[in-house]
Design a protein around this motif. Sequence first.
Motif, PDB file in Angstrom:
ATOM      1  N   HIS A 296       0.823  -1.223   0.000  1.00 52.43           N
ATOM      2  CA  HIS A 296       0.000   0.000   0.000  1.00 52.43           C
ATOM      3  C   HIS A 296       0.853   1.268   0.000  1.00 52.43           C
ATOM      4  N   ALA A 297       2.174   1.123  -0.099  1.00 59.72           N
ATOM      5  CA  ALA A 297       3.067   2.284   0.096  1.00 59.72           C
ATOM      6  C   ALA A 297       2.725   3.428  -0.855  1.00 59.72           C
ATOM      7  N   MET A 298       2.717   4.645  -0.294  1.00 55.61           N
ATOM      8  CA  MET A 298       2.428   5.855  -1.069  1.00 55.61           C
ATOM      9  C   MET A 298       3.658   6.757  -1.007  1.00 55.61           C
ATOM     10  N   GLU A 299       3.601   7.861  -1.737  1.00 57.91           N
ATOM     11  CA  GLU A 299       4.732   8.787  -1.770  1.00 57.91           C
ATOM     12  C   GLU A 299       5.112   9.246  -0.352  1.00 57.91           C
ATOM     13  N   ILE A 300       4.092   9.614   0.418  1.00 53.53           N
ATOM     14  CA  ILE A 300       4.348  10.142   1.775  1.00 53.53           C
ATOM     15  C   ILE A 300       5.066   9.112   2.662  1.00 53.53           C
ATOM     16  N   CYS A 301       4.820   7.827   2.405  1.00 50.85           N
ATOM     17  CA  CYS A 301       5.385   6.768   3.246  1.00 50.85           C
ATOM     18  C   CYS A 301       6.911   6.736   3.162  1.00 50.85           C
ATOM     19  N   ARG A 302       7.452   7.167   2.024  1.00 49.72           N
ATOM     20  CA  ARG A 302       8.909   7.131   1.837  1.00 49.72           C
ATOM     21  C   ARG A 302       9.597   8.307   2.523  1.00 49.72           C
ATOM     22  N   ALA A 303       8.824   9.312   2.906  1.00 53.18           N
ATOM     23  CA  ALA A 303       9.437  10.539   3.440  1.00 53.18           C
ATOM     24  C   ALA A 303       9.071  10.821   4.894  1.00 53.18           C
ATOM     25  N   VAL A 304       7.859  10.498   5.278  1.00 51.96           N
ATOM     26  CA  VAL A 304       7.386  10.917   6.608  1.00 51.96           C
ATOM     27  C   VAL A 304       7.100   9.688   7.474  1.00 51.96           C
ATOM     28  N   ARG A 305       7.713   9.695   8.643  1.00 54.98           N
ATOM     29  CA  ARG A 305       7.473   8.584   9.562  1.00 54.98           C
ATOM     30  C   ARG A 305       6.086   8.709  10.170  1.00 54.98           C
ATOM     31  N   PRO A 306       5.236   7.696  10.045  1.00 57.75           N
ATOM     32  CA  PRO A 306       3.889   7.812  10.619  1.00 57.75           C
ATOM     33  C   PRO A 306       3.933   7.656  12.140  1.00 57.75           C
ATOM     34  N   ALA A 307       3.199   8.518  12.829  1.00 57.81           N
ATOM     35  CA  ALA A 307       3.139   8.428  14.296  1.00 57.81           C
ATOM     36  C   ALA A 307       2.125   7.353  14.693  1.00 57.81           C
ATOM     37  N   LEU A 308       2.329   6.795  15.873  1.00 60.27           N
ATOM     38  CA  LEU A 308       1.376   5.826  16.407  1.00 60.27           C
ATOM     39  C   LEU A 308       0.167   6.605  16.917  1.00 60.27           C
ATOM     40  N   GLN A 309      -0.983   6.457  16.248  1.00 58.77           N
ATOM     41  CA  GLN A 309      -2.153   7.268  16.597  1.00 58.77           C
ATOM     42  C   GLN A 309      -3.359   6.395  16.888  1.00 58.77           C
ATOM     43  N   ASP A 310      -4.225   6.911  17.744  1.00 57.61           N
ATOM     44  CA  ASP A 310      -5.450   6.181  18.066  1.00 57.61           C
ATOM     45  C   ASP A 310      -6.432   6.316  16.895  1.00 57.61           C
ATOM     46  N   THR A 311      -6.752   5.176  16.270  1.00 53.96           N
ATOM     47  CA  THR A 311      -7.695   5.206  15.140  1.00 53.96           C
ATOM     48  C   THR A 311      -9.133   5.031  15.640  1.00 53.96           C
ATOM     49  N   GLY A 312      -9.296   5.015  16.952  1.00 54.52           N
ATOM     50  CA  GLY A 312     -10.627   4.870  17.560  1.00 54.52           C
ATOM     51  C   GLY A 312     -10.623   3.725  18.544  1.00 54.52           C
ATOM     52  N   SER A 313     -11.225   3.964  19.717  1.00 53.90           N
ATOM     53  CA  SER A 313     -11.358   2.936  20.749  1.00 53.90           C
ATOM     54  C   SER A 313     -10.025   2.287  21.111  1.00 53.90           C
ATOM     55  N   GLU A 314      -9.028   3.146  21.276  1.00 52.82           N
ATOM     56  CA  GLU A 314      -7.712   2.682  21.719  1.00 52.82           C
ATOM     57  C   GLU A 314      -7.130   1.607  20.803  1.00 52.82           C
ATOM     58  N   HIS A 315      -7.319   1.797  19.522  1.00 52.59           N
ATOM     59  CA  HIS A 315      -6.653   0.929  18.540  1.00 52.59           C
ATOM     60  C   HIS A 315      -5.588   1.798  17.857  1.00 52.59           C
ATOM     61  N   PHE A 316      -4.358   1.672  18.345  1.00 54.90           N
ATOM     62  CA  PHE A 316      -3.271   2.545  17.891  1.00 54.90           C
ATOM     63  C   PHE A 316      -2.563   1.933  16.688  1.00 54.90           C
ATOM     64  N   VAL A 317      -2.362   2.749  15.670  1.00 54.29           N
ATOM     65  CA  VAL A 317      -1.725   2.270  14.437  1.00 54.29           C
ATOM     66  C   VAL A 317      -0.769   3.359  13.935  1.00 54.29           C
ATOM     67  N   ALA A 318       0.400   2.939  13.462  1.00 50.45           N
ATOM     68  CA  ALA A 318       1.338   3.888  12.853  1.00 50.45           C
ATOM     69  C   ALA A 318       1.347   3.639  11.349  1.00 50.45           C
ATOM     70  N   CYS A 319       0.426   4.294  10.640  1.00 49.82           N
ATOM     71  CA  CYS A 319       0.311   4.062   9.198  1.00 49.82           C
ATOM     72  C   CYS A 319      -0.410   5.250   8.560  1.00 49.82           C
ATOM     73  N   HIS A 320       0.103   5.742   7.438  1.00 48.78           N
ATOM     74  CA  HIS A 320      -0.508   6.893   6.772  1.00 48.78           C
ATOM     75  C   HIS A 320      -1.884   6.565   6.174  1.00 48.78           C
TER      76      HIS A 320
END
Length: 323
Positions: A296-320
């Motif tokens: 699924h890699a996109m342009e942004i994935c090669r440059a910016v490190r994704p932060a670990l973020q809550d995607t809802g109900s304490e499900h944390f994911v580090a992905c753009h």
Amino acid sequence: MDQQLLTVNHLKKYFPIKGGILGREVGQCKAVDDVSFSVKKGETLGLVGESGCGKSTTGRAILRLIEPTAGQVMFQGKDVTQMTDDQLRRARRDMQMVFQDPFASLNPRHSVGRILEEPMIVHQIGSSKERKERVMHLLDVVGLDASHVRRYPHQFSGGQRQRIGIARALAVHPQLIIADEPVSALDVSVQSQVLNLMQDLQKEFDLTYIFIAHDLGVVKHISDRVGVMYLGRLVELTNKDKLYDNPKHPYTQALLSAVPTIDPDGDRRERIILQGDVPSPANAPAGCAFHTRCSHAMEICRAVRPALQDTGSEHFVACHLYN
Ligand code: SF4
């Protein structure tokens, strides 16, 4: 179950890479690279990932068995990384480790009785008589026989040796046990016995576990929440049902697709074959460290490190994909 026993903030462990005739530092191996999580009192947090993902280094850095490069480890309100040797020695009474290879971690020249008594001597717990009574109690608690007290580690099976390793960790009444691949060296039938024992002991002694393993099935069995690591980073963290039923990070999806499932409806996950090898932590890709293998890699994935973020109900994911 709401009280945080341990909070890890931005933990890093970089190992220097030396080179040249003068042995100068020419680079860094980022074994743990900005990892944050917390563990509630009484819960089990599983840490999973492939070999070299930094999960064991994270466990050792929390206990300062290796010195962290940066970050904060708050245990019972105190920062472990700032403790003096004396404070650390006292804190280690509450934070114990169970190792993968109990044979290597048990002194072969000492009897089981001495192995179990030693931590109590180090931490000045009880009189000699009280310590000896506790040794017998510990043997009973982990399902070993009183007659085993005079035996030596080589006289036990792998499963029994791991029971001794667990008893040794329990000797000083810890609150937190970090178990680093505690069953991966054992036969499958013995694995479940040791896992069941750990669960029983958790209830009996109100223990908190960080359970480190590469085997997703084992981690599912014992954990309340699970963190998935890749190249020294935490890429997904949530409770085990959400993680196993609805993995969000492409790396977790690939890992779980390789786990055989027995589903009565015949609903199998499609196997995702990861392309390429795991890059070296000495030369981790920029941006999202997984981008070299992610479909699924996109342009942004090669440059910016994704932060670990809550995607809802304490499900944390580090992905753009979830920004
Ligand atoms: Fe893939 Fe990009 Fe998500 Fe990384 S951030 S897992 S490369 S989609």
